[in-house]
Design a protein around this motif. Sequence first.
Motif, PDB file in Angstrom:
ATOM      1  N   TYR A 293       3.039   4.705  -4.266  1.00 37.32           N
ATOM      2  CA  TYR A 293       2.940   4.843  -2.815  1.00 37.32           C
ATOM      3  C   TYR A 293       4.157   5.632  -2.326  1.00 37.32           C
ATOM      4  O   TYR A 293       5.227   5.053  -2.187  1.00 37.32           O
ATOM      5  N   PRO A 294       4.017   6.932  -2.134  1.00 38.54           N
ATOM      6  CA  PRO A 294       2.815   7.746  -2.231  1.00 38.54           C
ATOM      7  C   PRO A 294       2.536   8.164  -3.680  1.00 38.54           C
ATOM      8  O   PRO A 294       3.306   7.842  -4.586  1.00 38.54           O
ATOM      9  N   MET A 295       1.429   8.898  -3.869  1.00 38.02           N
ATOM     10  CA  MET A 295       1.184   9.516  -5.165  1.00 38.02           C
ATOM     11  C   MET A 295       2.373  10.401  -5.513  1.00 38.02           C
ATOM     12  O   MET A 295       2.849  11.161  -4.669  1.00 38.02           O
ATOM     13  N   ASP A 296       2.845  10.302  -6.743  1.00 34.98           N
ATOM     14  CA  ASP A 296       4.071  11.002  -7.124  1.00 34.98           C
ATOM     15  C   ASP A 296       4.018  11.336  -8.609  1.00 34.98           C
ATOM     16  O   ASP A 296       4.278  10.480  -9.452  1.00 34.98           O
ATOM     17  N   VAL A 297       3.694  12.590  -8.920  1.00 36.88           N
ATOM     18  CA  VAL A 297       3.595  13.012 -10.313  1.00 36.88           C
ATOM     19  C   VAL A 297       4.950  12.946 -11.012  1.00 36.88           C
ATOM     20  O   VAL A 297       5.026  12.624 -12.206  1.00 36.88           O
ATOM     21  N   ASP A 298       6.033  13.229 -10.295  1.00 37.00           N
ATOM     22  CA  ASP A 298       7.356  13.174 -10.921  1.00 37.00           C
ATOM     23  C   ASP A 298       7.676  11.756 -11.385  1.00 37.00           C
ATOM     24  O   ASP A 298       8.177  11.542 -12.494  1.00 37.00           O
ATOM     25  N   ASP A 311       4.700   3.017 -28.713  1.00 39.14           N
ATOM     26  CA  ASP A 311       3.362   2.647 -29.170  1.00 39.14           C
ATOM     27  C   ASP A 311       2.742   1.590 -28.276  1.00 39.14           C
ATOM     28  O   ASP A 311       2.054   0.667 -28.739  1.00 39.14           O
ATOM     29  N   LYS A 312       2.985   1.700 -26.980  1.00 37.49           N
ATOM     30  CA  LYS A 312       2.380   0.816 -25.993  1.00 37.49           C
ATOM     31  C   LYS A 312       1.550   1.666 -25.025  1.00 37.49           C
ATOM     32  O   LYS A 312       1.675   2.890 -24.974  1.00 37.49           O
ATOM     33  N   VAL A 313       0.731   1.012 -24.243  1.00 38.66           N
ATOM     34  CA  VAL A 313      -0.148   1.686 -23.290  1.00 38.66           C
ATOM     35  C   VAL A 313       0.543   1.790 -21.933  1.00 38.66           C
ATOM     36  O   VAL A 313       1.268   0.880 -21.529  1.00 38.66           O
ATOM     37  N   TYR A 314       0.313   2.899 -21.233  1.00 39.05           N
ATOM     38  CA  TYR A 314       0.841   3.087 -19.876  1.00 39.05           C
ATOM     39  C   TYR A 314      -0.327   3.047 -18.896  1.00 39.05           C
ATOM     40  O   TYR A 314      -1.357   3.682 -19.105  1.00 39.05           O
ATOM     41  N   LEU A 315      -0.161   2.298 -17.809  1.00 43.13           N
ATOM     42  CA  LEU A 315      -1.230   2.100 -16.831  1.00 43.13           C
ATOM     43  C   LEU A 315      -0.715   2.345 -15.420  1.00 43.13           C
ATOM     44  O   LEU A 315       0.283   1.755 -15.013  1.00 43.13           O
ATOM     45  N   ALA A 316      -1.373   3.234 -14.685  1.00 41.33           N
ATOM     46  CA  ALA A 316      -1.104   3.381 -13.254  1.00 41.33           C
ATOM     47  C   ALA A 316      -1.957   2.339 -12.545  1.00 41.33           C
ATOM     48  O   ALA A 316      -3.134   2.559 -12.270  1.00 41.33           O
ATOM     49  N   ALA A 317      -1.359   1.182 -12.261  1.00 39.03           N
ATOM     50  CA  ALA A 317      -2.124   0.015 -11.835  1.00 39.03           C
ATOM     51  C   ALA A 317      -2.495   0.042 -10.365  1.00 39.03           C
ATOM     52  O   ALA A 317      -3.411  -0.669  -9.949  1.00 39.03           O
ATOM     53  N   GLU A 318      -1.776   0.789  -9.549  1.00 41.25           N
ATOM     54  CA  GLU A 318      -2.120   0.954  -8.134  1.00 41.25           C
ATOM     55  C   GLU A 318      -1.706   2.351  -7.688  1.00 41.25           C
ATOM     56  O   GLU A 318      -0.656   2.853  -8.094  1.00 41.25           O
ATOM     57  N   TYR A 319      -2.556   2.940  -6.845  1.00 39.98           N
ATOM     58  CA  TYR A 319      -2.131   4.138  -6.119  1.00 39.98           C
ATOM     59  C   TYR A 319      -2.814   4.151  -4.770  1.00 39.98           C
ATOM     60  O   TYR A 319      -3.937   3.694  -4.611  1.00 39.98           O
ATOM     61  N   GLY A 320      -2.111   4.636  -3.761  1.00 42.67           N
ATOM     62  CA  GLY A 320      -2.717   4.822  -2.457  1.00 42.67           C
ATOM     63  C   GLY A 320      -3.688   5.983  -2.508  1.00 42.67           C
ATOM     64  O   GLY A 320      -3.400   7.015  -3.118  1.00 42.67           O
ATOM     65  N   TRP A 321      -4.830   5.840  -1.865  1.00 40.21           N
ATOM     66  CA  TRP A 321      -5.887   6.848  -2.004  1.00 40.21           C
ATOM     67  C   TRP A 321      -6.125   7.661  -0.731  1.00 40.21           C
ATOM     68  O   TRP A 321      -6.826   8.677  -0.761  1.00 40.21           O
ATOM     69  N   THR A 322      -5.557   7.246   0.398  1.00 39.97           N
ATOM     70  CA  THR A 322      -5.844   7.919   1.665  1.00 39.97           C
ATOM     71  C   THR A 322      -5.058   9.218   1.779  1.00 39.97           C
ATOM     72  O   THR A 322      -4.075   9.445   1.062  1.00 39.97           O
ATOM     73  N   PRO A 323      -5.456  10.113   2.695  1.00 39.29           N
ATOM     74  CA  PRO A 323      -4.705  11.370   2.873  1.00 39.29           C
ATOM     75  C   PRO A 323      -3.224  11.132   3.164  1.00 39.29           C
ATOM     76  O   PRO A 323      -2.369  11.914   2.733  1.00 39.29           O
ATOM     77  N   GLN A 324      -2.892  10.045   3.871  1.00 41.96           N
ATOM     78  CA  GLN A 324      -1.503   9.775   4.230  1.00 41.96           C
ATOM     79  C   GLN A 324      -0.629   9.465   3.014  1.00 41.96           C
ATOM     80  O   GLN A 324       0.596   9.614   3.075  1.00 41.96           O
ATOM     81  N   THR A 325      -1.233   9.017   1.915  1.00 44.86           N
ATOM     82  CA  THR A 325      -0.449   8.669   0.724  1.00 44.86           C
ATOM     83  C   THR A 325      -0.290   9.857  -0.217  1.00 44.86           C
ATOM     84  O   THR A 325       0.157   9.698  -1.351  1.00 44.86           O
ATOM     85  N   GLN A 326      -0.656  11.043   0.240  1.00 45.40           N
ATOM     86  CA  GLN A 326      -0.536  12.249  -0.586  1.00 45.40           C
ATOM     87  C   GLN A 326       0.553  13.177  -0.065  1.00 45.40           C
ATOM     88  O   GLN A 326       0.511  14.393  -0.273  1.00 45.40           O
ATOM     89  N   SER A 327       1.554  12.624   0.593  1.00 46.54           N
ATOM     90  CA  SER A 327       2.621  13.429   1.176  1.00 46.54           C
ATOM     91  C   SER A 327       3.491  14.093   0.116  1.00 46.54           C
ATOM     92  O   SER A 327       4.084  15.141   0.361  1.00 46.54           O
ATOM     93  N   LYS A 328       3.566  13.510  -1.054  1.00 48.08           N
ATOM     94  CA  LYS A 328       4.409  14.056  -2.121  1.00 48.08           C
ATOM     95  C   LYS A 328       3.605  14.837  -3.151  1.00 48.08           C
ATOM     96  O   LYS A 328       3.982  15.932  -3.551  1.00 48.08           O
ATOM     97  N   PRO A 330      -0.518  15.978  -3.991  1.00 49.91           N
ATOM     98  CA  PRO A 330      -1.931  15.942  -3.593  1.00 49.91           C
ATOM     99  C   PRO A 330      -2.764  15.168  -4.610  1.00 49.91           C
ATOM    100  O   PRO A 330      -2.445  15.132  -5.797  1.00 49.91           O
ATOM    101  N   MET A 331      -3.849  14.545  -4.118  1.00 47.77           N
ATOM    102  CA  MET A 331      -4.709  13.761  -4.997  1.00 47.77           C
ATOM    103  C   MET A 331      -5.208  14.586  -6.174  1.00 47.77           C
ATOM    104  O   MET A 331      -5.251  14.099  -7.310  1.00 47.77           O
ATOM    105  N   SER A 332      -5.606  15.827  -5.947  1.00 46.86           N
ATOM    106  CA  SER A 332      -6.157  16.650  -7.031  1.00 46.86           C
ATOM    107  C   SER A 332      -5.135  16.840  -8.143  1.00 46.86           C
ATOM    108  O   SER A 332      -5.468  16.766  -9.336  1.00 46.86           O
ATOM    109  N   GLU A 333      -3.864  17.055  -7.779  1.00 48.80           N
ATOM    110  CA  GLU A 333      -2.820  17.232  -8.791  1.00 48.80           C
ATOM    111  C   GLU A 333      -2.518  15.916  -9.500  1.00 48.80           C
ATOM    112  O   GLU A 333      -2.333  15.879 -10.721  1.00 48.80           O
ATOM    113  N   PHE A 334      -2.479  14.830  -8.726  1.00 51.46           N
ATOM    114  CA  PHE A 334      -2.219  13.511  -9.312  1.00 51.46           C
ATOM    115  C   PHE A 334      -3.322  13.145 -10.288  1.00 51.46           C
ATOM    116  O   PHE A 334      -3.067  12.697 -11.407  1.00 51.46           O
ATOM    117  N   PHE A 335      -4.589  13.349  -9.885  1.00 44.27           N
ATOM    118  CA  PHE A 335      -5.718  13.042 -10.761  1.00 44.27           C
ATOM    119  C   PHE A 335      -5.714  13.927 -11.998  1.00 44.27           C
ATOM    120  O   PHE A 335      -6.038  13.471 -13.098  1.00 44.27           O
TER     121      PHE A 335
END
Length: 410
Positions: A293-298, A311-328, A330-335
């Motif tokens: 929160y917000p989406m943040d690729v870095d 040798d462990k698994v990494y999980l993005a367990a929560e992310y904000g999905w609304t346009p307001q949470t893409q300030s850092k 964009p959803m397309s880049e994060f996805f």
Amino acid sequence: MASLLPSIALLLLTLPFPSISTSTSYITRHASALYLTTPNSPTNSPTNTSTRFTASGANIYWLGLDENVIPPPSTPPAPFYAPLNASYPTRGRITEAMSTVKIMGATTVRSQTLGVSVGNPLSVMPKLGEVNEGAWESMDWAVREAGRVGLRVFAPLTDNYDYYHGGKFVFLRWRGIDIGSAGSNIDPLVQQFYTNRTIIDDFKNYIRILLTHRNQFTNLTYAEDPTIFAYETGNELGGPTFGDKDVPAVWTHEILSYVKELAPTKLTIDGTYGINAEHLNLSSVDIFSDHFYPMDVDKLSAGVELVAGTDKVYLAAEYGWTPQTQSKTPMSEFFAWIEQRQNHFWSYFGHNVPDCKTFVDHNDGLALQYGNPKNPVNYTTQISKIRQHLFKMQGIAVDETLPPAPCPGN
């Protein structure tokens, strides 16, 4: 980036999906990948009856206990605790939720209240050591419905915050440490949750009650049921200062080892808010996770780099999905970055079933209401992108159409 891939699991499914029953197969981990495995297969290595599994889907925190709906008048009156606005969700709401996120392409659901339920009269444990048998029905029904539609469930065991469903502050209060969670800085006594032997044993007793409970609809204990594939130490756990990751490694190891003792087939998740480098070598941890929160690729790539080599698994367990949470980012880049990894959006809400005309609202501005005709166009676009993304995680291409999700009514 390519050098990191083996450590975070490329979890695209190969179609057609193998004919492994969701009622008898288990999610297992081999190194940094998850597999759907038959019960007689070894859990430490994939076999020719195993296939890669993608854990992606939705957070539906209210499945066991809700805070958003005041039950309508009835005889006898439905359980309701006004001070915390707490009530049990109807079976119809739960059924609709599971069916809808399945239509959206989810494979898993994360739900706080299927693991955290302490401190109010409708909780599994309203008071220390006391069990409220009436609290199990909505939880049992949620697990049953998840299994029916082929979803897997995981849940935190406590919460970092003092919410209506309870968490670490309840365990502290039960032992005379009455501090609140408001603000970014909290009384250092909060660390007693992790260090006080009496409180640790109280928490472990609660875990025992939860995992040994037998589901009235499936006749399986939560420890036995493969629909529940993992438990998490907690939701966004930390110490006195928000985001400090101050969760002792010795506590994390003890709690997750206890989960594995009670439920050997369950996977375990470190519920620290962020990746704590001191936990990376804990043998009891299967999965590390973070929230966005917000989406943040870095931030995402930095976390993945920390987990690389474990040798462990990494999980993005929560992310904000609304346009307001893409300030850092964009959803397309994060996805695009996580297309071959595991992730869950926050948070799904459906109709106020049995009322199939009214949607349930939540006050954080992040409630995803699939099929709501009142959704702004940009919200509908985001929901369509999420659906395409969740199916792509399974190796399936779908268009931008949002198929209708049936409301079960009564």
